[in-house]
Design a protein around this motif. Structure first.
Motif, PDB file in Angstrom:
ATOM      1  N   ARG A  22       0.757  -1.090   0.025  1.00 15.13           N
ATOM      2  CA  ARG A  22       0.096   0.081  -0.020  1.00 15.13           C
ATOM      3  C   ARG A  22       0.942   1.274   0.011  1.00 15.13           C
ATOM      4  O   ARG A  22       0.431   2.441   0.331  1.00 15.13           O
ATOM      5  N   ILE A  23       1.942   1.031  -0.208  1.00 10.53           N
ATOM      6  CA  ILE A  23       3.006   2.322  -0.390  1.00 10.53           C
ATOM      7  C   ILE A  23       2.989   2.820  -1.561  1.00 10.53           C
ATOM      8  O   ILE A  23       3.303   2.277  -2.697  1.00 10.53           O
ATOM      9  N   THR A  24       2.603   4.126  -1.664  1.00  7.98           N
ATOM     10  CA  THR A  24       2.350   4.818  -2.799  1.00  7.98           C
ATOM     11  C   THR A  24       3.607   5.661  -3.515  1.00  7.98           C
ATOM     12  O   THR A  24       4.674   5.913  -2.778  1.00  7.98           O
ATOM     13  N   VAL A  25       3.538   5.893  -4.713  1.00 11.99           N
ATOM     14  CA  VAL A  25       4.625   6.727  -5.243  1.00 11.99           C
ATOM     15  C   VAL A  25       4.794   7.912  -4.603  1.00 11.99           C
ATOM     16  O   VAL A  25       5.904   8.532  -4.200  1.00 11.99           O
ATOM     17  N   GLN A  26       3.718   8.586  -4.656  1.00 17.15           N
ATOM     18  CA  GLN A  26       3.543   9.927  -3.673  1.00 17.15           C
ATOM     19  C   GLN A  26       4.237  10.002  -2.320  1.00 17.15           C
ATOM     20  O   GLN A  26       4.837  10.702  -2.039  1.00 17.15           O
ATOM     21  N   PHE A  27       3.837   8.939  -1.428  1.00 18.23           N
ATOM     22  CA  PHE A  27       4.367   8.705  -0.355  1.00 18.23           C
ATOM     23  C   PHE A  27       5.850   8.694  -0.291  1.00 18.23           C
ATOM     24  O   PHE A  27       6.569   9.424   0.459  1.00 18.23           O
ATOM     25  N   ILE A  28       6.240   7.710  -1.236  1.00 17.69           N
ATOM     26  CA  ILE A  28       7.845   7.481  -1.223  1.00 17.69           C
ATOM     27  C   ILE A  28       8.486   8.928  -1.672  1.00 17.69           C
ATOM     28  O   ILE A  28       9.538   9.463  -0.916  1.00 17.69           O
ATOM     29  N   LYS A  29       8.064   9.632  -2.493  1.00 19.84           N
ATOM     30  CA  LYS A  29       8.563  10.910  -3.014  1.00 19.84           C
ATOM     31  C   LYS A  29       8.564  11.845  -1.610  1.00 19.84           C
ATOM     32  O   LYS A  29       9.738  12.603  -1.514  1.00 19.84           O
ATOM     33  N   GLU A  30       7.322  11.704  -1.037  1.00 15.41           N
ATOM     34  CA  GLU A  30       7.197  12.955   0.068  1.00 15.41           C
ATOM     35  C   GLU A  30       8.428  12.538   1.139  1.00 15.41           C
ATOM     36  O   GLU A  30       8.940  13.332   1.799  1.00 15.41           O
ATOM     37  N   GLN A  31       8.518  11.310   1.395  1.00 11.86           N
ATOM     38  CA  GLN A  31       9.750  10.725   2.303  1.00 11.86           C
ATOM     39  C   GLN A  31      10.954  11.146   2.133  1.00 11.86           C
ATOM     40  O   GLN A  31      11.781  11.711   2.911  1.00 11.86           O
ATOM     41  N   VAL A  32      11.348  11.012   0.778  1.00 10.73           N
ATOM     42  CA  VAL A  32      12.687  11.148   0.285  1.00 10.73           C
ATOM     43  C   VAL A  32      12.745  12.828   0.106  1.00 10.73           C
ATOM     44  O   VAL A  32      13.736  13.243   0.661  1.00 10.73           O
ATOM     45  N   GLU A  33      11.839  13.253  -0.700  1.00 14.38           N
ATOM     46  CA  GLU A  33      12.086  14.967  -0.989  1.00 14.38           C
ATOM     47  C   GLU A  33      11.452  15.880   0.198  1.00 14.38           C
ATOM     48  O   GLU A  33      12.103  16.805   0.396  1.00 14.38           O
ATOM     49  N   GLY A  34      10.246  15.509   0.807  1.00 16.84           N
ATOM     50  CA  GLY A  34       9.738  16.353   1.229  1.00 16.84           C
ATOM     51  C   GLY A  34      10.358  16.295   2.969  1.00 16.84           C
ATOM     52  O   GLY A  34      10.469  17.302   3.459  1.00 16.84           O
ATOM     53  N   ARG A  35      10.539  15.215   3.455  1.00 15.43           N
ATOM     54  CA  ARG A  35      11.197  14.992   4.634  1.00 15.43           C
ATOM     55  C   ARG A  35      12.429  14.917   4.487  1.00 15.43           C
ATOM     56  O   ARG A  35      13.382  14.971   5.903  1.00 15.43           O
ATOM     57  N   GLY A  36      13.109  14.655   3.733  1.00 17.95           N
ATOM     58  CA  GLY A  36      14.725  14.628   3.457  1.00 17.95           C
ATOM     59  C   GLY A  36      15.395  13.572   3.991  1.00 17.95           C
ATOM     60  O   GLY A  36      16.576  13.467   4.653  1.00 17.95           O
ATOM     61  N   LEU A  37      14.471  12.137   3.994  1.00 13.83           N
ATOM     62  CA  LEU A  37      15.077  10.874   4.426  1.00 13.83           C
ATOM     63  C   LEU A  37      15.910  10.274   3.187  1.00 13.83           C
ATOM     64  O   LEU A  37      15.608  10.508   1.938  1.00 13.83           O
TER      65      LEU A  37
END
Length: 93
Positions: A22-37
């Motif tokens: 259930r892991i979305t592309v948008q979620f992954i993008k937000e984790q890496v780019e939005g949260r800086g992980l």
């Protein structure tokens, strides 16, 4: 961690996500780019291969119109349901 590379599919929530998860592309993008992980951190936290993180990021940037539509749908849903949320300042003891 799974050694099988996952495809990006649209089976759930009408949004691109990792096949079988259930892991979305948008979620992954937000984790890496939005949260800086770091991609490795996202992969470890969600028990996926780091290649899946990069696959999702690649999908995001290879499909800008689709991802823009996903973001617009999310914003519309938030606005549509805004009346269901409570502002903490409105809550009385």
């Amino acid at each position: 961690m799974s050694q099988m590379a996952r495809r990006i599919v649209r089976e759930l929530h009408d949004e691109p996500h990792l096949e079988g998860r259930r892991i979305t592309v948008q979620f992954i993008k937000e984790q890496v780019e939005g949260r800086g992980l770091e991609p490795r951190t996202v992969a470890d936290r969600h028990d996926i291969d780091v290649a899946d993180v990069y696959r999702a990021l690649t999908y995001y940037y290879d499909n800008p119109e689709e991802m823009r539509a996903v973001e617009q749908d999310r914003e519309a849903a938030i606005e549509e349901h805004a009346h269901l949320t409570t502002d903490p300042e409105d809550v009385r003891n």
